[in-house]
Scaffold this active site. Structure first.
Site, PDB file in Angstrom:
ATOM      1  N   ASP A 120       0.853  -1.173   0.000  1.00 40.49           N
ATOM      2  CA  ASP A 120       0.000   0.000   0.000  1.00 40.49           C
ATOM      3  C   ASP A 120       0.899   1.236   0.000  1.00 40.49           C
ATOM      4  O   ASP A 120       1.818   1.341   0.812  1.00 40.49           O
ATOM      5  CB  ASP A 120      -0.886   0.000   1.244  1.00 40.49           C
ATOM      6  CG  ASP A 120      -2.317   0.401   0.942  1.00 40.49           C
ATOM      7  OD1 ASP A 120      -2.497   1.298   0.105  1.00 40.49           O
ATOM      8  OD2 ASP A 120      -3.242  -0.172   1.538  1.00 40.49           O
TER       9      ASP A 120
ATOM     10  N   ASP B  30      -3.058   4.673  -2.750  1.00 47.13           N
ATOM     11  CA  ASP B  30      -4.183   5.201  -1.988  1.00 47.13           C
ATOM     12  C   ASP B  30      -4.647   6.549  -2.531  1.00 47.13           C
ATOM     13  O   ASP B  30      -3.819   7.429  -2.822  1.00 47.13           O
ATOM     14  CB  ASP B  30      -3.739   5.342  -0.523  1.00 47.13           C
ATOM     15  CG  ASP B  30      -4.864   5.710   0.410  1.00 47.13           C
ATOM     16  OD1 ASP B  30      -5.771   4.884   0.594  1.00 47.13           O
ATOM     17  OD2 ASP B  30      -4.825   6.822   0.975  1.00 47.13           O
TER      18      ASP B  30
ATOM     19  N   GLU C   9      -6.385   3.619  -6.280  1.00 45.95           N
ATOM     20  CA  GLU C   9      -7.677   3.848  -5.622  1.00 45.95           C
ATOM     21  C   GLU C   9      -8.142   5.248  -5.996  1.00 45.95           C
ATOM     22  O   GLU C   9      -7.409   6.218  -5.815  1.00 45.95           O
ATOM     23  CB  GLU C   9      -7.557   3.727  -4.107  1.00 45.95           C
ATOM     24  CG  GLU C   9      -8.907   3.920  -3.413  1.00 45.95           C
ATOM     25  CD  GLU C   9      -8.780   4.231  -1.929  1.00 45.95           C
ATOM     26  OE1 GLU C   9      -9.652   3.783  -1.167  1.00 45.95           O
ATOM     27  OE2 GLU C   9      -7.826   4.930  -1.531  1.00 45.95           O
TER      28      GLU C   9
ATOM     29  N   HIS D 245     -10.675  -3.095   3.519  1.00 43.26           N
ATOM     30  CA  HIS D 245     -10.544  -2.518   4.855  1.00 43.26           C
ATOM     31  C   HIS D 245     -11.432  -1.303   5.084  1.00 43.26           C
ATOM     32  O   HIS D 245     -11.606  -0.870   6.219  1.00 43.26           O
ATOM     33  CB  HIS D 245      -9.080  -2.130   5.099  1.00 43.26           C
ATOM     34  CG  HIS D 245      -8.608  -1.037   4.196  1.00 43.26           C
ATOM     35  ND1 HIS D 245      -8.390  -1.233   2.848  1.00 43.26           N
ATOM     36  CD2 HIS D 245      -8.318   0.270   4.438  1.00 43.26           C
ATOM     37  CE1 HIS D 245      -7.993  -0.097   2.298  1.00 43.26           C
ATOM     38  NE2 HIS D 245      -7.932   0.828   3.238  1.00 43.26           N
ATOM     39  N   ASP D 246     -12.006  -0.744   4.014  1.00 38.04           N
ATOM     40  CA  ASP D 246     -12.868   0.431   4.127  1.00 38.04           C
ATOM     41  C   ASP D 246     -14.352   0.106   3.977  1.00 38.04           C
ATOM     42  O   ASP D 246     -15.182   1.022   4.029  1.00 38.04           O
ATOM     43  CB  ASP D 246     -12.486   1.459   3.053  1.00 38.04           C
ATOM     44  CG  ASP D 246     -11.234   2.235   3.397  1.00 38.04           C
ATOM     45  OD1 ASP D 246     -10.926   2.370   4.599  1.00 38.04           O
ATOM     46  OD2 ASP D 246     -10.545   2.696   2.469  1.00 38.04           O
TER      47      ASP D 246
END
Length: 556
Positions: free
Chosen positions: A97, A198, A255, A327-328
């Protein structure tokens, strides 16, 4: 360079909640290493790990204070080296990430920027003077409150689209960009196989930070039109590609917030595309009303059309990613299925969709055993800053119970409860007190139990992953949706080189009829999530049972 990332399965680990090795209640890198044989058993090709860098943990690691150091709670640099070696020994690639829109306010760059405005780091962030105490613009933070915070040392406001401890980097400064590229090359030179980038489409902020629209009842404006997919973003990504990505055999996954398929084409469909695929949110918003916390009924027709549109817009020049959990996001089986009455059927129906759509599938830790949402009963059980801020805002209106109910439905902490490995203490996650509570249903839902059960959710995933791997039509074949207006059934063809598969998915808790008898004489059943007799001597398809999934092959 080969497009190896198109054929494989990506598994996401949220390291804090995956496996603890030392009893401190926090998952770590040695814990991940101890479970690599399991990932190999599952059939994983690529492992995406959420941030493991040094961080004060204001946003669970997405606030990085040192890009070059491993956070001590997660392990050492030597642990990371061992992880990389052990993954590659199993032919599993590692995706890190990478958070480059913002850093932690404890990062050396920010500390120097606030103390020495005229120094080399003075322009590394978005600083603006106060105008008679007024904010530089009315933008709201994604986590609630204003997107600007006053700094007493520098005597100016700084921009943070997320937590106030996550100041946004100023990408207009070429020195910022070169520091980021240098850091990226460091990890790639160590053997990392790619990055998940991200909120990568938020790098460019509009000049002057124009005020956003304020809706009735809201205090802060919507700045999204002024900081997402900005005019300079293409240039930044092209430079990133030229400086870093094109020199490595790697995968780049962006993302992107507030991005539709037509906008995404710029990033992933051009000849020299900077990104290989995108994690977008469009299909994750179909059960949102006016924002995330406003509940709306799930609209399957809209959901299907979003998937169909992304396929039409992006392929064949580009490639899509597809996920239901991360995870979100809350747990998909609780969100899109019925985790009480049809737990197995819901989880396996969703797995069938995930693994048969024309995209690289992302499996999130625990998804493969049907982990569910957590029923939060108390504010003290919450760990996610976004949920905490939402709860506090509702507490001012004496709506605490309603807030906890909504957080239990959509909050990010649902995805962050520890992986349920066994019936043992703390679900086998840790011998100490976990940093966040374990879901109490781990006695019934756990990996150890499912591994020994041939008809479990886990083994359904394993079988379907292998089936996909051996059937190229399900990977790169064409996608043709059927009955797009059907409000209960998602049906589609996957075709390649004379091989055709029909996928039928019942998203309801009632039996549903589908297709005319004339269709059925050319179809052969090959897979599904119910255990009844598969032969249909009258050449008609039986009704789809609640949350049933079926895959048929068309005879030539």
């Amino acid at each position: 360079m080969s497009n190896w990332w198109k054929d494989g399965i990506i598994y996401q680990i949220y390291p804090k909640s995956f496996q603890d090795s030392n009893g401190d209640g926090i998952g770590d890198i040695p814990g991940i290493i101890s479970r690599l044989d399991y990932l190999d058993y599952l059939g994983i090709d690529m492992l995406w790990i959420s941030p493991i860098y040094e961080s004060p943990d204001a946003d669970n690691g997405y606030d990085i204070s040192d890009y070059y150091k491993i956070r001590p709670e997660f392990g050492s640099d030597q642990d990371f080296e061992e992880l990389l070696i052990e993954l590659h020994r199993r032919d599993i690639r590692l995706i890190l990430d990478m958070v480059v829109n913002h850093t932690s306010d404890e990062h050396e760059w920010f500390q120097k920027s606030r103390k020495d405005p005229a120094g080399p780091y003075g322009d590394f962030y978005h600083w603006q003077p106060g105008n008679n105490g007024e904010l530089p613009s009315n933008w709201g933070s994604f986590f609630g409150g204003p997107a600007w915070t006053w700094d007493e040392i520098r005597q100016e406001y700084y921009l943070h689209l997320f937590h106030k401890k996550q100041p946004d980097l100023n990408w207009e400064n070429p020195e910022v960009r070169q520091e980021i590229y240098k850091m990226m090359r460091h990890w790639l030179d160590r053997g990392v196989d790619g990055f998940r980038l991200d909120v990568i489409n938020l790098l460019d902020k509009a000049d002057g930070y124009p005020d956003g629209q304020i809706k009735d009842g809201q205090k802060y404006g919507n700045g999204v039109p002024y900081f997402s997919n900005g005019d300079r973003l293409d240039d930044y990504l092209a430079e990133m590609n030229n400086e870093v990505f094109r020199h490595y055999d790697m995968v780049t996954i962006g993302e992107t917030i507030a991005t539709d398929a037509s906008q995404a084409k710029t990033f992933i469909s051009s000849e020299n595309h900077p990104l290989d695929m995108l994690i977008h949110f469009e299909h994750m918003s179909v059960d949102h009303g006016d924002g995330k916390w406003d509940k709306a009924e799930f609209d399957l027709v809209e959901f299907k059309n979003i998937i169909d549109n992304w396929d039409k817009e992006i392929r064949p020049e580009g490639w899509n990613a597809f996920y239901l959990n991360n995870h979100d996001q809350p747990r998909a089986v609780s969100r899109f299925g019925d985790d009480e009455n049809y737990h197995y059927q819901s989880a396996t129906m969703l797995a069938t969709m995930l693994l048969t759509l024309p995209a690289t599938p992302f499996v999130y830790q625990g998804e493969e055993i049907g982990m569910t949402n957590y029923n939060f009963q108390d504010f003290n059980e919450l760990r996610d800053i976004e949920s905490i801020n939402y709860y506090k805002s509702k507490a001012k209106e004496n709506k605490e119970k309603a807030a906890l109910k909504r957080i239990s439905e959509i909050g990010r902490d649902n995805a962050r409860t520890p992986v349920q490995w066994s019936k043992e203490l703390n679900a086998g996650f840790s011998e100490g007190k976990p940093w966040i509570k374990v879901n109490p249903n781990y006695q019934a839902i756990n990996l150890s139990q499912q591994r020994d059960d041939e008809d479990s959710i886990l083994n359904y995933y394993r079988a379907l992953i292998e089936f996909r791997r051996n059937n190229q039509a399900l990977i790169s074949g064409s996608f043709e949706q059927i009955a797009a207006d059907d409000e209960e059934i998602f049906a589609y063809w996957r075709r390649l080189d004379g091989v055709s598969y029909l996928v039928l998915l019942n998203f309801s808790n009632k039996e549903q009829s589908f297709l005319a008898d004339s269709f059925c004489s050319i179809l052969s059943y090959v897979n599904g999530n119910y255990f009844e007799e598969k032969e249909h001597p009258d050449n008609s398809l039986p009704d789809l049972k609640p949350y049933e999934a079926r895959i048929y092959r068309q005879s030539n």
